[in-house]
Design an enzyme around this catalytic site. Sequence first.
Site: not given
Lengths: 338, 338, 338, 338
Positions: A212, A236, A267, A290
């Site tokens: 990731k 992130h 993501d 998230g």
Amino acid sequence: MNWQEVKKAAKEKLKPYCRVCPVCNGIVCAGEVPGMGGVGTGSSFKANIEALNKIKLNLSTIHDVKEPNTSVEIFGQMLSLPVMAAPITGTTYNMGGAVTEDVYTQEVIAGSLMAGTLGWIGDGADPLMYGSGINAIKQNNGKGIPIIKPRTQDEIIKRIRIAEEAGAIAVGVDIDGAGLITMALKGQPVSPKSPKEIEELVKATKLPFILKGIMTLREAEIAYNMGVAAIVVSNHGGRILDHTPGVAEVLPEITEKLKGKITIIADGGVRSGVDVLKLLALGADAVLIGRPVVVAVFGGGKEGLKLYFENIKNELKQAMLLTGVASVKNVPQNILRV
Amino acid sequence: MNWQEVKKAAKEKLKPYCRVCPVCNGIVCAGEVPGMGGVGTGSSFKANIEALNKIKLNLSTIHDVKEPNTSVEIFGQMLSLPVMAAPITGTTYNMGGAVTEDVYTQEVIAGSLMAGTLGWIGDGADPLMYGSGINAIKQNNGKGIPIIKPRTQDEIIKRIRIAEEAGAIAVGVDIDGAGLITMALKGQPVSPKSPKEIEELVKATKLPFILKGIMTLREAEIAYNMGVAAIVVSNHGGRILDHTPGVAEVLPEITEKLKGKITIIADGGVRSGVDVLKLLALGADAVLIGRPVVVAVFGGGKEGLKLYFENIKNELKQAMLLTGVASVKNVPQNILRV
Amino acid sequence: MNWQEVKKAAKEKLKPYCRVCPVCNGIVCAGEVPGMGGVGTGSSFKANIEALNKIKLNLSTIHDVKEPNTSVEIFGQMLSLPVMAAPITGTTYNMGGAVTEDVYTQEVIAGSLMAGTLGWIGDGADPLMYGSGINAIKQNNGKGIPIIKPRTQDEIIKRIRIAEEAGAIAVGVDIDGAGLITMALKGQPVSPKSPKEIEELVKATKLPFILKGIMTLREAEIAYNMGVAAIVVSNHGGRILDHTPGVAEVLPEITEKLKGKITIIADGGVRSGVDVLKLLALGADAVLIGRPVVVAVFGGGKEGLKLYFENIKNELKQAMLLTGVASVKNVPQNILRV
Amino acid sequence: MNWQEVKKAAKEKLKPYCRVCPVCNGIVCAGEVPGMGGVGTGSSFKANIEALNKIKLNLSTIHDVKEPNTSVEIFGQMLSLPVMAAPITGTTYNMGGAVTEDVYTQEVIAGSLMAGTLGWIGDGADPLMYGSGINAIKQNNGKGIPIIKPRTQDEIIKRIRIAEEAGAIAVGVDIDGAGLITMALKGQPVSPKSPKEIEELVKATKLPFILKGIMTLREAEIAYNMGVAAIVVSNHGGRILDHTPGVAEVLPEITEKLKGKITIIADGGVRSGVDVLKLLALGADAVLIGRPVVVAVFGGGKEGLKLYFENIKNELKQAMLLTGVASVKNVPQNILRV
């Protein structure tokens, strides 16, 4: 319980760490790390949202698709929608502590399962964090995915073993966590990894190994060549390095070369079913969400998260209906306006 | 003392000249000259920030760099980071006077040294200003760099001699100060310089001669041909001419031709270690920081400045770790996303 | 009297028609016609400002220009700066009436002359307006330029005769006034003109004939072919048609073909000496300034206007010094950053 | 009654569903569905406005056009302007109910006729809605156009018969309504249609058949090939799918191929006569206006709507005068700046 109620309850509990804005876009919370914002000027968080917003859809209602199919298989699991809960830790210093790490991870794993999908859990400076997540996975028959910080090889492999014992579906490392100088200060050093070190981790387990924090084709190809099962294209949440591009901007460069060869999960900034559909059209196999998951869990626990994922699924279905997409397993790129 | 405390103290002392905004970007103070803003609409100040913000970094954590090296040699001096304090004068009419010119220059020179780098000092309409800076340099064994306004040749050479006597490491002229009509009004005429005049100044001293205020390849090449040791690519913080491009926009045109032939220092809108890394990737050998140094010194004196430079160094290190850069002496351009 | 005082006084007198904003950019007053704004969404007014702001200057101080020359000859008159006061009418319904039409035109003509340049006066639905302007020109020995609305040919020629009798330097028509439906409602019909009709007007007088309101090369070429002496590239301050481009955007297309063949005056969004220099670099021979002249006259009368023009001249001089331009009669295009 | 009074009255009656903003642009009401906003982030509504705003006009007043003609024939009807009232339902849940569905449709049909044009009426989850509209059309001798939701074929054909009996001028389906999941929940299923199903509907009536909700050339061509008489290029006011392009952005791709072969009506973000002219220049035969019609009717009933359409006609005329367009039936594309 409806989504407005969940948001309202979350707003109370997350105060002042997260304002639960009408659109979660990284503007108000810019720079709040610890907290819920992006690092520095917050531009990497904002870039995720902007990159998605730039992509336009071709509305299309002359076609035969009447009941779109949103289910997809990831790591051998049948998911009701191609969306999973991103690994997040630090309910105390990032979110104010109204929900403990233990409860948070339990709700994420359980709520995701209730919605027919999977929750991911994370690792942090405090060793108890990884433990909380692993417990939650264990109590749910292994139906969850742990992501380990890029610690020393030994420390990672120790945690891979723990994941295996918990019966986890897959395991991975968020390699972009290498920038967390704070972890080193707390005696938990993290660092970048060489291709060889990644290969060593891949070979250390029979579980699908996930990397990731990939943001370039170059590193995606290294991951593929080292035998990684899945990459998560991610910055992130913009919390590591200021001024990276948005995930939706770099994603097509990666999928163009690696689609079908390696599982590609995106993501970054997903806020709606329309966003999910865009990333699938850009070649992702599935996506992570998230911050909104934090809102759902703080505001409504596992029920809140189930409700949230169901909303996303309905939005996704409607978006598929309005673009003529029969299945999430095959989203044609031409639903996007070039 | 932490950075938040320094900012808070500075906010009190700089009121209302500088609001010490969360991000120092030239928006609120547009047009405030004298003061801390950019001239006119403030667009040149803002352009510095915007040009930097447009540049995106390729996040990269699959590599062997575990301990990046931030030290660099400039003018024969080993610096712990490739960042120096820009020459700034006028603590009274630009900043409200809570710190005197004497104290300001002392803190800048001393604080920079404490952080392992160098402070630069300036020249102004009031002849005492140059004197303050020279005293600070003298008291610190010459470890500082004075920059003289583009006065008449005689007046410049007189001040070069004073710099030499103080043992300064290098000396220069901020040639873009030619636009300061106010200096002429105070009997201190400044003006543009012909290539010949620049050559005369270069030959007048054995110290490395710096030309500050270059914004085009054409003028950078003239400087190089006239024997200048270093140029500072700078629009004077946007305080001289409205509607210039940002420094980061013009920098690569200059470095592409002159990198390695002449020392190239970039000065414009640097606010973080990430910004430093961007300018190095664009070919700068080092950078100057202006306004935040004022905040650091007003809020915390030399200790505040030391703290500020250490923060920048840590941010720079982290950014290098997250882009795979081993040393600031060799920053590959491909860490930038094109 | 300084410029801040003039602005403050003007703000009182223009309330609420004009807010005398820090930067006069058409945002707050969007849609205020009558009033001081742009028509509709105000986009044409704003486009003038934005088109100028997009243009960047190459800062340059290595050169021989020490005393730039701002004087220029227009219609046989030597002007101390290449800037004139735009024709504006309607002090009552557009500006609230604190200054009468008679006084306004007197101050514009006299103040312009005091600054070494020329004022232009306009025409309006109320026939008294043209009379006010003509009186002001007459009382100043013809040193002014009247601009007539695109009325019937007879009505225009009648007013050309009046201009001739007043000894005016030149005369013209603001042909874009054709869109003023309100004039027709008040029994003063205006309309577009065919090339033939324009030729007829040119031939009706020995004065240089000006066509104001040109926004395309096509119409500029017609004007040139019909014998017009000067065109004013203008969108009427954005007060006639919403969603036109900005003047600085279309200007280079016109000057590229017609520079030197016909006098080209640019009118749109000029707020500073830097803006003047940009339009000259794009090929204009001179520029008009509108709204800030209203502020100057309402706030300080002819003295205020003199002060305003002197400020613009100083800014222009400084901008020339900082870009290496010796004379406004020959501004090289390469001072602009492409 | 003037337009300011109408807006003021509407603001009272529409509170808090619509704020009757100075410019109706989808910013404040983003996400308010039900309500008056665009769905999700409101980006599709905003895109309609932005796409129109991006288009610039070439101001032109050297020409022979003195009295522009705004009348056009659509479906055999002579309209005084090429603008009709869009079909809108839900006065209670979208607009607060100060005006009933019955009254709203009456005013829309009657007010449009008073202005020399036509009103369209819609269909909704509550079967009474279609009835309200049909009654209004019947009471006005069929002078109106009903648009039916994409229900089952039988249900659509039943409503086509009702339209025929009411003597409607034309009839159609807003196929993009396929995304209204809420209708299915209320037992009124809607869905996309295959080309065959569309052909079946076309053949089911002798009335001109309209397909509303086309946003791509591909679907426009299918509509043409299936015998559809007219398409409405529309994203449903941005209320169906977030992140579609604006209507003015996709329109030229469609008109380039189909202009003259099929009637092309544009519906999206029209707020002024200038906007109408832009869409005609892009190839539309006529346009629909939605939200401002609601404001006109809530604020002033049929008189308010008549006034509104007259304003639009005057603005259109003025815009034609200022761009040299003699008739709306033939608007040259070169009035637009490329």
